[in-house]
Design a protein around this motif. Structure first.
Motif, PDB file in Angstrom:
ATOM      1  N   ALA A   1       7.294 -32.166 120.891  1.00  0.00           N
ATOM      2  CA  ALA A   1       6.749 -31.949 119.557  1.00  0.00           C
ATOM      3  C   ALA A   1       5.227 -31.981 119.557  1.00  0.00           C
ATOM      4  CB  ALA A   1       7.278 -33.003 118.592  1.00  0.00           C
ATOM      5  N   LEU A   2       4.648 -32.765 120.464  1.00  0.00           N
ATOM      6  CA  LEU A   2       3.194 -32.859 120.527  1.00  0.00           C
ATOM      7  C   LEU A   2       2.564 -31.576 121.060  1.00  0.00           C
ATOM      8  CD1 LEU A   2       2.765 -36.521 121.846  1.00  0.00           C
ATOM      9  CD2 LEU A   2       2.626 -35.675 119.493  1.00  0.00           C
ATOM     10  N   LEU A   3       3.387 -30.647 121.558  1.00  0.00           N
ATOM     11  CA  LEU A   3       2.870 -29.367 122.043  1.00  0.00           C
ATOM     12  C   LEU A   3       3.003 -28.257 121.008  1.00  0.00           C
ATOM     13  CD1 LEU A   3       4.293 -29.393 125.685  1.00  0.00           C
ATOM     14  CD2 LEU A   3       2.028 -30.090 124.894  1.00  0.00           C
ATOM     15  N   ILE A   4       3.593 -28.565 119.853  1.00  0.00           N
ATOM     16  CA  ILE A   4       3.663 -27.571 118.800  1.00  0.00           C
ATOM     17  C   ILE A   4       2.236 -27.199 118.399  1.00  0.00           C
ATOM     18  CG2 ILE A   4       4.342 -27.199 116.393  1.00  0.00           C
ATOM     19  CD1 ILE A   4       6.773 -28.952 116.927  1.00  0.00           C
ATOM     20  N   PRO A   5       1.894 -25.906 118.364  1.00  0.00           N
ATOM     21  CA  PRO A   5       0.510 -25.505 118.129  1.00  0.00           C
ATOM     22  C   PRO A   5      -0.147 -26.157 116.922  1.00  0.00           C
ATOM     23  CG  PRO A   5       1.801 -23.616 118.798  1.00  0.00           C
ATOM     24  CD  PRO A   5       2.773 -24.754 118.668  1.00  0.00           C
ATOM     25  N   SER A   6       0.589 -26.300 115.823  1.00  0.00           N
ATOM     26  CA  SER A   6      -0.016 -26.872 114.622  1.00  0.00           C
ATOM     27  C   SER A   6      -0.245 -28.368 114.738  1.00  0.00           C
ATOM     28  CB  SER A   6       0.884 -26.596 113.413  1.00  0.00           C
ATOM     29  OG  SER A   6       2.165 -27.151 113.612  1.00  0.00           O
ATOM     30  N   VAL A   7       0.228 -29.006 115.836  1.00  0.00           N
ATOM     31  CA  VAL A   7       0.086 -30.448 115.995  1.00  0.00           C
ATOM     32  C   VAL A   7      -0.795 -30.783 117.191  1.00  0.00           C
ATOM     33  CG1 VAL A   7       1.379 -32.619 116.195  1.00  0.00           C
ATOM     34  CG2 VAL A   7       2.420 -30.679 115.062  1.00  0.00           C
ATOM     35  N   VAL A   8      -1.132 -29.787 117.999  1.00  0.00           N
ATOM     36  CA  VAL A   8      -1.862 -30.043 119.239  1.00  0.00           C
ATOM     37  C   VAL A   8      -3.163 -30.793 118.982  1.00  0.00           C
ATOM     38  CG1 VAL A   8      -3.190 -28.935 121.064  1.00  0.00           C
ATOM     39  CG2 VAL A   8      -0.873 -28.192 120.595  1.00  0.00           C
ATOM     40  N   ALA A   9      -3.904 -30.409 117.956  1.00  0.00           N
ATOM     41  CA  ALA A   9      -5.198 -31.040 117.691  1.00  0.00           C
ATOM     42  C   ALA A   9      -5.261 -31.449 116.231  1.00  0.00           C
ATOM     43  CB  ALA A   9      -6.343 -30.086 118.021  1.00  0.00           C
ATOM     44  N   PRO A  10      -4.712 -32.611 115.889  1.00  0.00           N
ATOM     45  CA  PRO A  10      -4.808 -33.080 114.503  1.00  0.00           C
ATOM     46  C   PRO A  10      -6.258 -33.071 114.052  1.00  0.00           C
ATOM     47  CG  PRO A  10      -3.340 -34.494 115.741  1.00  0.00           C
ATOM     48  CD  PRO A  10      -3.995 -33.572 116.729  1.00  0.00           C
ATOM     49  N   PRO A  11      -6.546 -32.545 112.869  1.00  0.00           N
ATOM     50  CA  PRO A  11      -7.927 -32.327 112.462  1.00  0.00           C
ATOM     51  C   PRO A  11      -8.701 -33.571 112.081  1.00  0.00           C
ATOM     52  CG  PRO A  11      -6.422 -31.762 110.680  1.00  0.00           C
ATOM     53  CD  PRO A  11      -5.579 -32.078 111.881  1.00  0.00           C
ATOM     54  N   THR A  12      -8.030 -34.695 111.933  1.00  0.00           N
ATOM     55  CA  THR A  12      -8.728 -35.844 111.382  1.00  0.00           C
ATOM     56  C   THR A  12      -8.097 -37.137 111.861  1.00  0.00           C
ATOM     57  OG1 THR A  12      -9.326 -36.970 109.316  1.00  0.00           O
ATOM     58  CG2 THR A  12      -7.229 -35.831 109.353  1.00  0.00           C
TER      59      THR A  12
END
Length: 276
Positions: free
Chosen positions: A241-252
């Motif tokens: 799940a940590l590789l899902i594109p929308s989760v790769v780099a949490p913005p904050t």
């Protein structure tokens, strides 16, 4: 195949059966209740509520695992080896379910699995991977901060270890003690159904996917005779799940970031949140 005793004392069978029945009956009901509670809290409080649930789920998973492992340690004529918690023997071919797996094949499988995860991570980093089609069902569970990513990793590793002890180690031990002549194929099918039912809150599609994953993991356990490889596979599935594109780099790192929509579907802790 796992090394399982053919004739356990009545007290051992009774205690293990009670634990297994409690697990199988409680998980669908508790899971559904936690699912609703989780959605309500996260919709209201956002990431802080998500982090609190991560901690609660980790504690809950380990409490079950400690209870079961403690029971097999103190009960007569059974121990951790019968629960699948033993070192993998890589010096002999492994046979189970009509499959013979050589030590080199087993090593190749493990290396290929890790390499596949690494390649997936590279693809995500380069923008060549898309969100999985079932993301809507798991989006409320996904972290929205860097701290949350560490919490998710803890939930994933906990689920990988504790669910294998419970749904493979304990249930295989109990079923084979009660029905030692049950064909391995029926054992895999039966435990897949139970694992799918534990994810009742995810609906039909979720129960089907978790059941298929459970069948794979049970098969790995029966072939290798150890929970070590199933635990590795399970952890990698959940960590994916940590590789899902929308989760790769949490913005904050803002703990109030991105509350979930109350109408979204979710998964419940202690279960396979992404694949299952």
């Amino acid at each position: 195949m796992p090394r399982l005793p053919s004739d356990l004392p009545p007290v051992t069978i009774v205690v293990l059966v009670v634990l297994a029945v409690a697990l199988v009956l409680s998980e669908p009901v508790v899971g559904r209740a936690q699912y609703r509670h989780f959605l309500a809290e996260v919709a209201d409080r956002g990431e802080p509520a998500r982090l609190r649930h991560y901690a609660r789920w980790i504690a809950q998973g380990w409490a079950w695992a400690v209870l079961v492992t403690g029971a097999v340690v103190v009960l007569p004529e059974v121990g951790l080896a019968e629960l699948g918690l033993r070192r993998q023997d890589l010096n002999r071919p492994l046979t189970g379910l009509g499959i013979t797996l050589s030590p080199s094949m087993l090593s190749g499988f493990a290396i290929g699995l890790v390499l596949g995860v690494v390649l997936l991570a590279v693809a995500v980093r380069r923008g060549r991977s898309q969100d999985p089609p079932n993301l809507e069902a798991v989006r409320p569970m996904l972290p929205t901060t860097r701290r949350g990513r560490w919490g998710w990793a803890g939930v994933s590793v906990t689920a990988g270890i504790t669910e294998e002890i419970l749904y493979r180690g304990l249930l295989v031990l109990v079923v084979t003690a009660l029905a030692p002549d049950l064909p391995p194929g029926l054992l895999v099918l039966g435990l897949a159904v139970l694992f799918g039912l534990a994810h009742w809150y995810q609906g039909r599609a979720g129960m089907l996917s978790t059941g298929l994953a459970g069948a794979l993991l049970t098969g790995l356990y029966l072939v290798t005779g150890s929970l070590l490889l199933p635990i590795l596979v399970h952890c990698l599935i959940d960590l994916r799940a940590l590789l899902i594109p929308s989760v790769v780099a949490p913005p904050t790192d803002d703990p109030e970031a991105v509350p979930a929509s109350p109408g979204s579907r979710s998964v419940v802790p202690g279960h396979d949140p992404v694949s299952t």
